[in-house]
Design a protein around this motif. Sequence first.
Motif, PDB file in Angstrom:
ATOM      1  N   GLN A 145       0.802  -1.213   0.000  1.00 17.50           N
ATOM      2  CA  GLN A 145       0.000   0.000   0.000  1.00 17.50           C
ATOM      3  C   GLN A 145       0.844   1.276   0.000  1.00 17.50           C
ATOM      4  O   GLN A 145       0.483   2.255  -0.644  1.00 17.50           O
ATOM      5  CB  GLN A 145      -0.931   0.014   1.220  1.00 17.50           C
ATOM      6  N   LEU A 146       1.967   1.253   0.716  1.00 14.02           N
ATOM      7  CA  LEU A 146       2.735   2.481   0.933  1.00 14.02           C
ATOM      8  C   LEU A 146       3.950   2.640   0.026  1.00 14.02           C
ATOM      9  O   LEU A 146       4.336   3.765  -0.304  1.00 14.02           O
ATOM     10  CB  LEU A 146       3.215   2.549   2.390  1.00 14.02           C
ATOM     11  N   TRP A 147       4.566   1.540  -0.368  1.00  9.81           N
ATOM     12  CA  TRP A 147       5.872   1.637  -1.008  1.00  9.81           C
ATOM     13  C   TRP A 147       5.832   1.247  -2.489  1.00  9.81           C
ATOM     14  O   TRP A 147       5.939   2.080  -3.359  1.00  9.81           O
ATOM     15  CB  TRP A 147       6.876   0.760  -0.245  1.00  9.81           C
ATOM     16  N   ASN A 148       5.713  -0.042  -2.777  1.00 12.34           N
ATOM     17  CA  ASN A 148       5.506  -0.503  -4.161  1.00 12.34           C
ATOM     18  C   ASN A 148       4.945  -1.920  -4.137  1.00 12.34           C
ATOM     19  O   ASN A 148       4.815  -2.521  -3.071  1.00 12.34           O
ATOM     20  CB  ASN A 148       6.797  -0.423  -4.996  1.00 12.34           C
ATOM     21  N   GLY A 149       4.623  -2.446  -5.303  1.00 18.00           N
ATOM     22  CA  GLY A 149       3.914  -3.720  -5.360  1.00 18.00           C
ATOM     23  C   GLY A 149       4.779  -4.953  -5.465  1.00 18.00           C
ATOM     24  O   GLY A 149       4.264  -6.055  -5.656  1.00 18.00           O
ATOM     25  N   ARG A 150       6.098  -4.822  -5.352  1.00 15.54           N
ATOM     26  CA  ARG A 150       6.985  -5.981  -5.529  1.00 15.54           C
ATOM     27  C   ARG A 150       7.028  -6.833  -4.258  1.00 15.54           C
ATOM     28  O   ARG A 150       8.061  -6.951  -3.592  1.00 15.54           O
ATOM     29  CB  ARG A 150       8.384  -5.502  -5.909  1.00 15.54           C
ATOM     30  N   TYR A 151       5.902  -7.431  -3.932  1.00 15.50           N
ATOM     31  CA  TYR A 151       5.763  -8.138  -2.660  1.00 15.50           C
ATOM     32  C   TYR A 151       6.561  -9.443  -2.612  1.00 15.50           C
ATOM     33  O   TYR A 151       6.988  -9.870  -1.531  1.00 15.50           O
ATOM     34  CB  TYR A 151       4.288  -8.422  -2.357  1.00 15.50           C
ATOM     35  N   VAL A 152       6.791 -10.097  -3.747  1.00 18.12           N
ATOM     36  CA  VAL A 152       7.547 -11.355  -3.740  1.00 18.12           C
ATOM     37  C   VAL A 152       9.001 -11.098  -3.350  1.00 18.12           C
ATOM     38  O   VAL A 152       9.531 -11.717  -2.421  1.00 18.12           O
ATOM     39  CB  VAL A 152       7.472 -12.055  -5.110  1.00 18.12           C
ATOM     40  N   SER A 153       9.655 -10.184  -4.049  1.00 17.05           N
ATOM     41  CA  SER A 153      11.064  -9.919  -3.755  1.00 17.05           C
ATOM     42  C   SER A 153      11.248  -9.326  -2.370  1.00 17.05           C
ATOM     43  O   SER A 153      12.177  -9.694  -1.640  1.00 17.05           O
ATOM     44  CB  SER A 153      11.663  -8.987  -4.822  1.00 17.05           C
ATOM     45  N   SER A 157      -0.586 -11.917 -12.044  1.00 17.00           N
ATOM     46  CA  SER A 157       0.431 -11.675 -11.030  1.00 17.00           C
ATOM     47  C   SER A 157       1.090 -10.318 -11.236  1.00 17.00           C
ATOM     48  O   SER A 157       1.322  -9.568 -10.280  1.00 17.00           O
ATOM     49  CB  SER A 157       1.483 -12.787 -11.087  1.00 17.00           C
ATOM     50  N   PHE A 158       1.364  -9.996 -12.493  1.00 20.34           N
ATOM     51  CA  PHE A 158       1.958  -8.685 -12.800  1.00 20.34           C
ATOM     52  C   PHE A 158       1.004  -7.549 -12.448  1.00 20.34           C
ATOM     53  O   PHE A 158       1.426  -6.496 -11.951  1.00 20.34           O
ATOM     54  CB  PHE A 158       2.340  -8.621 -14.275  1.00 20.34           C
ATOM     55  N   LEU A 159      -0.290  -7.757 -12.674  1.00 24.87           N
ATOM     56  CA  LEU A 159      -1.280  -6.724 -12.346  1.00 24.87           C
ATOM     57  C   LEU A 159      -1.305  -6.416 -10.853  1.00 24.87           C
ATOM     58  O   LEU A 159      -1.576  -5.278 -10.454  1.00 24.87           O
ATOM     59  CB  LEU A 159      -2.669  -7.153 -12.823  1.00 24.87           C
ATOM     60  N   THR A 160      -1.020  -7.424 -10.020  1.00 21.94           N
ATOM     61  CA  THR A 160      -1.002  -7.168  -8.575  1.00 21.94           C
ATOM     62  C   THR A 160       0.127  -6.207  -8.203  1.00 21.94           C
ATOM     63  O   THR A 160       0.041  -5.508  -7.186  1.00 21.94           O
ATOM     64  CB  THR A 160      -0.835  -8.473  -7.773  1.00 21.94           C
ATOM     65  N   ILE A 161       1.183  -6.177  -9.014  1.00 16.83           N
ATOM     66  CA  ILE A 161       2.242  -5.182  -8.813  1.00 16.83           C
ATOM     67  C   ILE A 161       1.795  -3.832  -9.343  1.00 16.83           C
ATOM     68  O   ILE A 161       1.865  -2.806  -8.660  1.00 16.83           O
ATOM     69  CB  ILE A 161       3.539  -5.613  -9.538  1.00 16.83           C
TER      70      ILE A 161
END
Length: 439
Positions: free
Chosen positions: A67-75, A230-234
């Motif tokens: 929510q605050l930073w970016n969508g790259r949750y996996v890495s 998956s890319f859309l979630t980013i």
Amino acid sequence: MNKIEKWHRGIILCLGFFLLYLANHWTLLTSDDYMYHFVFKDTLPTANLEKIHGIWSIIRSQYVHWQLWNGRYVSHAIVQFLTQFDGYVFDILNSLAFLTLIRLSCQFISFIMAKRISPIWYLLAFLYYWLFLPSFGQTALWLSGSVNYLWTSLFYLTFLLYFVKTLEYSKVEWYQKLSLFFLAFLAGACNENSSPTIILIAFVFLIYKDGFSKKICLSHFMSLGIAGLSFLTILLSPASQTRGQSDLNIAIVSERLFLIFNQLWSQFAYLYIGLLCLFCVIRFQKLEFKELELFWVMVLFVGHLVAAVILFVSPEIPDRTLFCSAILLGLTLGMLLLKCKWSLFLQLVVVSSFLVLFSMSYTRAIMDIHQSYLEVRAQYQAIEKSDPNTIVVVTKLSEPKSTYNAYRLTNNLADFPDYWFNQWMAAYFEVKGIVGIEK
């Protein structure tokens, strides 16, 4: 590959591991690394800080990060998982990740060209990635940066290789489909420019391979759908939407594209010249491309450009974002090199020349990395000896000289305690505050 060749490959990889481990060992925390030790609640340390401990804390943290930073949750989930262990664990794993990138690249080239490759290719791949990966310190040594670029490249390269290989199977088993779907999810959740590029390459190959033969491989289409979602979630994370907002017009787009192509030329000029030379050698040797070989040479090179051009929507384009472009260009060059016929003498000349370049580059880089290591260790020691209820004054780092140094162009201590980096570093060491002063 016979036993002697296996021994040669093993020696090359072991030496590579030692050299990489040394660079990793002398690279300590910098920039975002300190904040990733904590469960995200805000962009700055809060009163009730909570250190990462276990999977559930990572999940809660990544939801706020999304929510605050970016969508790259996996890495970033991997980064936060690694912060639970001593630094040597990451040093070992990161060195192995680099060697895995080399192995995947060689496997991909060998499979596409349908040729067995000798151990010398592992050495060439090592030299290529050391010499030509952009901002090596930020993308292959820095904890947060390496996971975001080096580690994610393993996800999308493994997906692409597995995608291509399984298309050759007469029947895809259920466990192979599950593996393909899982890899597709990881490949789609890498980052904003490499993920769509790899999805596009895989889609083009699927149409080329099965479209004309009228063979519909449903599992592969589904894997691309999973990668796309998956890319859309980013892309659709609130933080990415906020950071990516900009008023694009023809003038801005033209200016950014000009900067991107200028950046590509600045970063890869020698490789583009080498690419042209290889085409000339192939033509001089009167070698003919097979249809599939020519397809991959063209698609990978276009993918190299696409991975960079996509960045025109971003207001900032640091060199490290060209990581995927460097990999795809390397695969293109590798395929052309394997296509050519090389005498033993020419092979020795080429390898020896690159070894000399590497030796000079590595020597300068490791000396610069070690100097920063000593200075950061001195900071740590000064903080650990200080009263935790005081604002600790430490000496700032001297300016790193090498792009192989993770402290070059990454955030570090400022001369006032309220700077975001100072606050997170103070939280990490559990002191009231930290101030950096010049030497």
